[in-house]
Design an enzyme around this catalytic site. Structure first.
Site, PDB file in Angstrom:
ATOM      1  CG  ASP A  67      -9.928  -0.028   5.126  1.00 56.00           C
ATOM      2  OD1 ASP A  67      -9.732  -0.506   3.970  1.00 56.00           O
ATOM      3  OD2 ASP A  67      -9.056  -0.058   5.908  1.00 56.00           O
TER       4      ASP A  67
ATOM      5  CE  LYS B 119      -3.814  -2.524   2.174  1.00 53.20           C
ATOM      6  NZ  LYS B 119      -4.563  -2.826   3.131  1.00 53.20           N
TER       7      LYS B 119
ATOM      8  CD  GLN C 120      -3.557  -4.602   6.554  1.00 56.07           C
ATOM      9  OE1 GLN C 120      -3.779  -3.342   5.701  1.00 56.07           O
ATOM     10  NE2 GLN C 120      -4.125  -5.393   6.020  1.00 56.07           N
TER      11      GLN C 120
HETATM   12  N1  GUN Z   1      -7.354  -6.759   6.301  1.00 47.68           N
HETATM   13  C1  GUN Z   1      -7.905  -7.557   5.369  1.00 47.68           C
HETATM   14  N2  GUN Z   1      -8.477  -6.720   4.276  1.00 47.68           N
HETATM   15  C2  GUN Z   1      -8.431  -5.612   4.600  1.00 47.68           C
HETATM   16  C3  GUN Z   1      -9.023  -4.413   4.185  1.00 47.68           C
HETATM   17  O1  GUN Z   1      -9.608  -4.260   3.421  1.00 47.68           O
HETATM   18  N3  GUN Z   1      -8.538  -3.282   5.026  1.00 47.68           N
HETATM   19  C4  GUN Z   1      -7.903  -3.255   6.315  1.00 47.68           C
HETATM   20  N4  GUN Z   1      -7.710  -2.067   6.830  1.00 47.68           N
HETATM   21  N5  GUN Z   1      -7.441  -4.372   6.621  1.00 47.68           N
HETATM   22  C5  GUN Z   1      -7.758  -5.612   5.818  1.00 47.68           C
END
Ligand code: GUN
Length: 290
Positions: A121, A54, A98
């Site tokens: 998100d 990311k 995350q």
């Molecule tokens: N962990 C697995 N998928 C995601 C996601 O789409 N966003 C976040 N923040 N954590 C994750």
């Protein structure tokens, strides 16, 4: 194989190019540099890989990209204090915490502490409400990416019967809201649904988001259906497979996403889109075409 392959890598590359152009435009016209901050708590190996990707992709698109790494022992108050600091920082337009978080940290409380307008998100209750209501919020990334891939195969999904298998907060529920907003007739099925194969066979659009390797068989797919496989599962042999038995389903479907190379690459692409959208809104600028 008779199905058309829906190429997530290529679609993500094209989206990233539009995002990079939008970022360059915001810089040139307004001196705005969209900023994405990712928060990682602990040492989960998969999360570390995701966070690094990311960070890297946001930088590649020309954004300001930072990561805050807290130890696995961080308290809820420490995580909340960081979130509040980032909420107040005008150079941060998008915040992603995350998941999963260590057990001593209440993930929902952390999500609700985010400024909803920085919640790239799209998990904050305000954004969930906007998604099911009039829209205008930040849309969760994987569902958004699934819809962009669906549009590669179906120009007008209105009136189609879409079946979503899975009801998670991250994929199943939000993608159901997006399909409804696209005028589909939506069925949300899950592990307790009776006659899951029969429900799936009624789907013009089948979205698989259950997290069970190759659970959806070729015989569950309606001939000509569009199949979007959100699952990413590692087999005992170390191979990545989706929630759909690809080789079987590709004989029957009209179009299908592969795993890997389908929905996966779209998630970060949509995170970058959301960061540009968030930055534009925070500065009161129109959102460029993405
Ligand atoms: N962990 C697995 N998928 C995601 C996601 O789409 N966003 C976040 N923040 N954590 C994750």
């Amino acid at each position: 194989m008779s199905a058309k392959l829906i190429d997530g890598k290529q679609t993500a590359r094209e989206s990233n190019a539009r995002v990079a152009a939008a970022v360059a435009g915001l810089k040139a016209s307004h001196g705005i540099v969209p900023g994405l901050t990712v928060v990682l708590v602990g040492e989960d190996p998969a999360s570390k890989v995701y966070v690094a990707s990311k960070e890297r992709e946001a930088k590649a698109a020309g954004m300001n990209s930072t990561a805050h790494r807290l130890p696995a022992t961080a308290t809820q108050d420490e995580v909340l204090a960081l979130v509040r600091r980032l909420n107040a920082d005008a150079s941060v337009h998008g915040i992603l915490v995350q998941l999963p978080l260590p057990r001593q940290v209440d993930a929902q409380a952390v999500i609700e502490a985010l400024d909803p307008d920085k919640d790239v998100d799209g998990f904050h209750t305000i954004n969930t409400g906007r998604l099911w209501g009039q829209g205008g919020g930040l849309v969760p990334c994987t569902p958004q990416g699934s819809m962009l891939l669906l549009r590669q195969a179906v120009e007008r999904p209105a009136g189609a019967h879409a079946v979503v298998v899975g009801r998670s907060m991250i994929v199943g529920k939000p993608v159901a809201a997006l399909l409804l907003a696209a005028d589909c007739t939506v069925t949300v099925a899950h592990s307790k649904s009776r006659d899951l194969p029969g429900i799936c066979r009624g789907a013009d659009i089948l979205i698989a988001a259950v997290g069970r390797p190759e659970m959806i068989r070729g015989g569950w797919v309606k001939p000509g259906a569009v199949v979007i496989d959100v699952g990413i599962n590692r087999t005992a042999e170390g191979k990545l497979v989706g929630d759909v038995a690809f080789a079987e389903a590709a004989q029957v479907a009209g179009a299908i996403t592969p795993v890997p190379g389908g929905v996966g690459p779209m998630t970060i692409a949509c995170l970058l889109r959301n960061t540009v959208i968030a930055a534009c809104r925070q500065h009161g600028k129109p959102v460029p075409a993405l």
